[in-house]
Motif scaffolding. Structure first.
Motif, short mmCIF file in Angstrom:
data_model
loop_
_atom_site.label_atom_id
_atom_site.label_comp_id
_atom_site.label_asym_id
_atom_site.label_seq_id
_atom_site.Cartn_x
_atom_site.Cartn_y
_atom_site.Cartn_z
N THR A 96 2.09 -4.05 13.78
CA THR A 96 0.77 -3.79 14.36
C THR A 96 -0.06 -5.06 14.48
O THR A 96 -0.98 -5.13 15.30
N GLY A 97 0.25 -6.06 13.66
CA GLY A 97 -0.53 -7.29 13.64
C GLY A 97 -1.74 -7.22 12.73
O GLY A 97 -2.52 -8.18 12.66
N ASP A 98 -1.90 -6.13 12.01
CA ASP A 98 -3.07 -5.95 11.14
C ASP A 98 -2.93 -6.74 9.85
O ASP A 98 -1.82 -7.07 9.41
N PRO A 99 -4.05 -7.01 9.16
CA PRO A 99 -3.99 -7.68 7.86
C PRO A 99 -3.67 -6.69 6.74
O PRO A 99 -3.97 -5.49 6.84
N ALA A 100 -3.08 -7.21 5.68
CA ALA A 100 -2.81 -6.40 4.48
C ALA A 100 -2.74 -7.33 3.29
O ALA A 100 -2.30 -8.48 3.41
N ILE A 101 -3.17 -6.83 2.15
CA ILE A 101 -3.20 -7.65 0.93
C ILE A 101 -2.54 -6.91 -0.21
O ILE A 101 -2.72 -5.70 -0.38
N SER A 102 -1.71 -7.62 -0.98
CA SER A 102 -1.13 -7.07 -2.20
C SER A 102 -1.91 -7.62 -3.39
O SER A 102 -2.16 -8.83 -3.48
N LEU A 103 -2.28 -6.72 -4.29
CA LEU A 103 -3.03 -7.09 -5.49
C LEU A 103 -2.27 -6.62 -6.74
O LEU A 103 -1.69 -5.53 -6.74
N PRO A 104 -2.29 -7.40 -7.82
CA PRO A 104 -1.53 -7.07 -9.03
C PRO A 104 -2.26 -6.07 -9.92
O PRO A 104 -2.71 -6.39 -11.02
N LEU A 105 -2.35 -4.84 -9.44
CA LEU A 105 -3.18 -3.83 -10.11
C LEU A 105 -2.40 -2.89 -11.02
O LEU A 105 -3.01 -2.04 -11.67
N ALA A 106 -1.09 -3.03 -11.08
CA ALA A 106 -0.31 -2.10 -11.88
C ALA A 106 0.81 -2.84 -12.61
O ALA A 106 1.21 -3.94 -12.23
N THR A 107 1.29 -2.20 -13.67
CA THR A 107 2.40 -2.74 -14.47
C THR A 107 3.37 -1.61 -14.75
O THR A 107 2.97 -0.50 -15.11
N THR A 108 4.67 -1.86 -14.58
CA THR A 108 5.68 -0.84 -14.81
C THR A 108 5.88 -0.61 -16.30
O THR A 108 5.42 -1.39 -17.14
N ALA A 109 6.64 0.43 -16.61
CA ALA A 109 6.93 0.74 -18.01
C ALA A 109 7.67 -0.39 -18.71
O ALA A 109 7.55 -0.56 -19.93
N GLU A 110 8.44 -1.18 -17.95
CA GLU A 110 9.15 -2.29 -18.58
C GLU A 110 8.33 -3.57 -18.62
O GLU A 110 8.83 -4.63 -19.01
N GLY A 111 7.05 -3.50 -18.21
CA GLY A 111 6.15 -4.62 -18.35
C GLY A 111 6.15 -5.61 -17.21
O GLY A 111 5.67 -6.74 -17.38
#
Length: 467
Positions: free
Chosen positions: A417-432
């Motif tokens: 689509t050409g749209d912007p997107a951002i990944s943020l470190p908001l979660a942690t899995t059970a294995e850390g």
């Protein structure tokens, strides 16, 4: 899990790039000191991470004595090994040719260096950037500093691993199917894929029928990402869209957020879906309005269409290799993923016109979708980070592709689509391990994403590897 980081009380300390600029201006540290500290840190962690493709340490030391002007003047960084930099070879993560030193900077490197950043060298990627994991048949895998048993994610893996490990505060990344956002998600970083054509690009990227690749950075803080795009706009301005501007704080407007964990043909795992819903609940607690949506704005053919377009890029590189690289061209050294993509495209050439037409039409579908939703929240990746070997490119093509599609089910949308997107470190899995969460917005709306990112960073500070 074996964690690796280089944070210490040297000239870099625990500073992000903006903090380092402030320390340089205050005279607390000098550019030669911070560059030397970065070189030392890279040398300390790279034996475990395998993240560096080309070292230019002596050149960086010389440049640090009189660094280029710009906001980031004197700040050490690395650039991904698929862009042209004067005097450095471009190898693109492959053994299929011998890279030669480039005669001049490409358009992106010229813009990147004009911000004042000092290049220590180039970072490792998967072959031509095709895989979601940088695993090289000869050199081995780029590993996550959070757990060296796990991959560092996608073709900007080397850059992300070094930033997460504290070797440098900021590094170049680019994204044709998620390769800013995926390694950011895996390594606990901020990764913003900008709107199509927001930053300068080299000619090969500009000439694509659909320009799916965008360049940016991976960082440890929202303000570093915001500062990079602010400073980049001073060098290269995309006049056809509103500027991002100088974004320094959370926005006041409450947003309409669409929540989706179903992906495009491959849903998130139960653990990742639950983590995404927790983030949605946090957004509601902050006053945003969240609405679950069963499907994103694309037709059922999207995944197959994207795969065919992706494979067309492989076919182009394979079929023009001799012309571009001359006698050094060695197609027998290509990995099974690249060769499989090439075969897939040749077998389906008759479908390409319809594929490109449908993919181009998603832009209008996105415009309609974002009339009702300011942002869309999804997990960046459908499952937890795989271990080294899971996406080994020496496996047969079908195995690699099945595993890749099951992991990378969300990121390709904004490339098309050409749209912007951002990944943020908001979660942690059970294995850390870090599990990134992704927010997408309409074209030209990076400021909205950055304002939201500032708000979430303040409300829910993310985990730090050194803690």
């Amino acid at each position: 899990m074996n964690r690796v980081h280089a944070f210490s009380d040297d000239a870099l300390g625990e500073l992000d790039a903006v903090g380092l600029v402030e320390a340089l201006h205050a005279g607390e540290v000098s550019a030669p000191e911070v560059v030397e500290a970065a070189v030392s840190r890279v040398e300390r962690v790279d034996p475990d991470l395998n993240a560096v493709a080309y070292r230019a340490f002596e050149r960086a030391r010389l440049e640090a004595r009189d660094p280029h002007a710009g906001f980031f003047s004197g700040v050490p960084t690395l650039i991904k090994d698929n862009v042209a930099v004067e005097g450095m070879p471009t190898q693109e993560g492959t053994d299929s040719y011998v890279g030669r030193p480039q005669p001049r900077d490409g358009d992106f490197a010229r813009m990147f260096r004009a911000t004042g950043l000092v290049l220590l060298g180039k970072t490792q990627l998967s072959e031509y950037g095709f895989s979601g994991a940088a695993e090289h048949p000869r050199l081995g895998a780029v590993r996550s500093p959070w757990s060296t048993d796990h991959v560092a994610g996608a073709s900007s893996a080397g850059s992300a691993a070094l930033v997460a490990a504290g070797a440098v505060p900021i590094a170049h990344a680019n994204d044709g199917g998620g390769s800013i956002r995926i390694p950011a998600a895996v390594n606990g970083l901020v990764g913003l894929k900008p709107t199509r054509d927001r930053t300068a690009q080299d000619k090969l990227m500009r000439d694509m029928p659909i320009r799916i690749v965008s360049d940016g950075v991976v960082t440890r803080s929202v303000r570093d990402t915001a500062a990079f795009f602010r400073e980049s706009e001073k060098v290269y301005r995309a006049l056809e869209m509103p500027p991002i501007g100088d974004v320094r704080r959370p926005g006041k407007r409450r947003l309409r957020v669409a929540l989706n964990t179903a992906g495009m043909g491959m849903a998130a795992s139960p653990e990742v879906a639950a983590l995404t819903e927790q983030v949605a609940a946090s957004l509601e607690a902050l006053g945003h309005r969240v609405e679950p949506v069963e499907a994103l704005m694309v037709p059922d053919s999207f995944s197959e269409d994207f795969l065919l377009y992706w494979s067309m890029l492989a076919m182009f590189l394979v079929r023009t290799g001799r012309r571009r690289h001359g006698r050094t061209w060695a197609p027998q050294n290509l990995d099974n993923l690249t060769l499989g993509l090439d075969r897939h495209c040749r077998r389906n050439l008759h479908r390409l016109p319809g594929t490109i037409r449908r993919l181009k039409a998603t832009k209008q579908l996105s415009v309609a979708f974002h009339q009702h939703h300011d942002v869309v929240l999804t997990p960046t990746l459908a499952t937890r980070t795989p271990e080294v070997g899971h996406l080994d490119p020496t496996q047969d093509y079908d195995t690699i592709m099945d595993r890749l599609m099951a992991w990378v089910a969300f990121t390709p949308l904004q490339n098309v689509t050409g749209d912007p997107a951002i990944s943020l470190p908001l979660a942690t899995t059970a294995e850390g391990l870090p599990q990134g969460m992704m927010f997408g917005a309409g074209a030209g709306r990076e400021a909205t994403l950055l304002e939201l990112a500032y708000e979430l960073e303040e409300a829910f500070p993310w985990a730090r590897i050194q803690d």
